[in-house]
Motif scaffolding. Structure first.
Motif: not given
Length: 134
Positions: A85-93, A107-126
């Motif tokens: 994901i090239p722009d995580i903040q945009l993807a979460l908006s 963003g919707g998925a994040k609001r449905l749970v208590n804890d949410f973390s995301i790590e992504s590197e372009v060309g490598k995965g999420t």
């Protein structure tokens, strides 16, 4: 935090999303989540499993049943080796969509749970990890 049980499910085709939903619901019931909380975590897991398949080209989902003192939790990790994901903040908006899914987005998925973390590197995965506590 102690992991009581864990399971890894592949997500390679549409039917695998159903398997993820069923496993997450089963574990949420086992830790005695309310029906509302079961629905929230299953909905978030379904959206993220679909994203894993559509945008990440498939991957793995790791479920973990947690115990922290008296409270139980379900942690679900979605991991792919897709384009990232090239722009995580945009993807979460709110309102951001790349075209399909249930329209919840990250963003919707994040609001449905208590804890949410995301790590992504372009060309490598999420890797996205969600946790729902009882």
């Amino acid at each position: 935090m102690p992991v009581i049980n864990s399971e890894v499910l592949p997500v390679r085709r549409e039917g695998d999303i159903v398997s993820v939903r069923q496993a997450v619901r089963k574990w949420a019931v086992e830790i005695k989540c309310s029906l509302v909380d079961q629905t929230k975590v299953v909905t978030a897991a379904s959206e993220l499993a679909r994203n894993l398949l559509i945008y990440g080209g498939g991957g793995e989902v790791k479920l973990e049943k947690l115990q922290e003192g008296l409270r139980g939790g379900v942690r679900v990790t979605f991991e792919d080796q897709g384009p990232g994901i090239p722009d995580i903040q945009l993807a979460l908006s709110d309102g951001y969509t790349s075209g399909s899914g249930m329209g919840l987005g990250l963003g919707g998925a994040k609001r449905l749970v208590n804890d949410f973390s995301i790590e992504s590197e372009v060309g490598k995965g999420t890797r996205i990890t969600i946790t729902k506590w009882k």
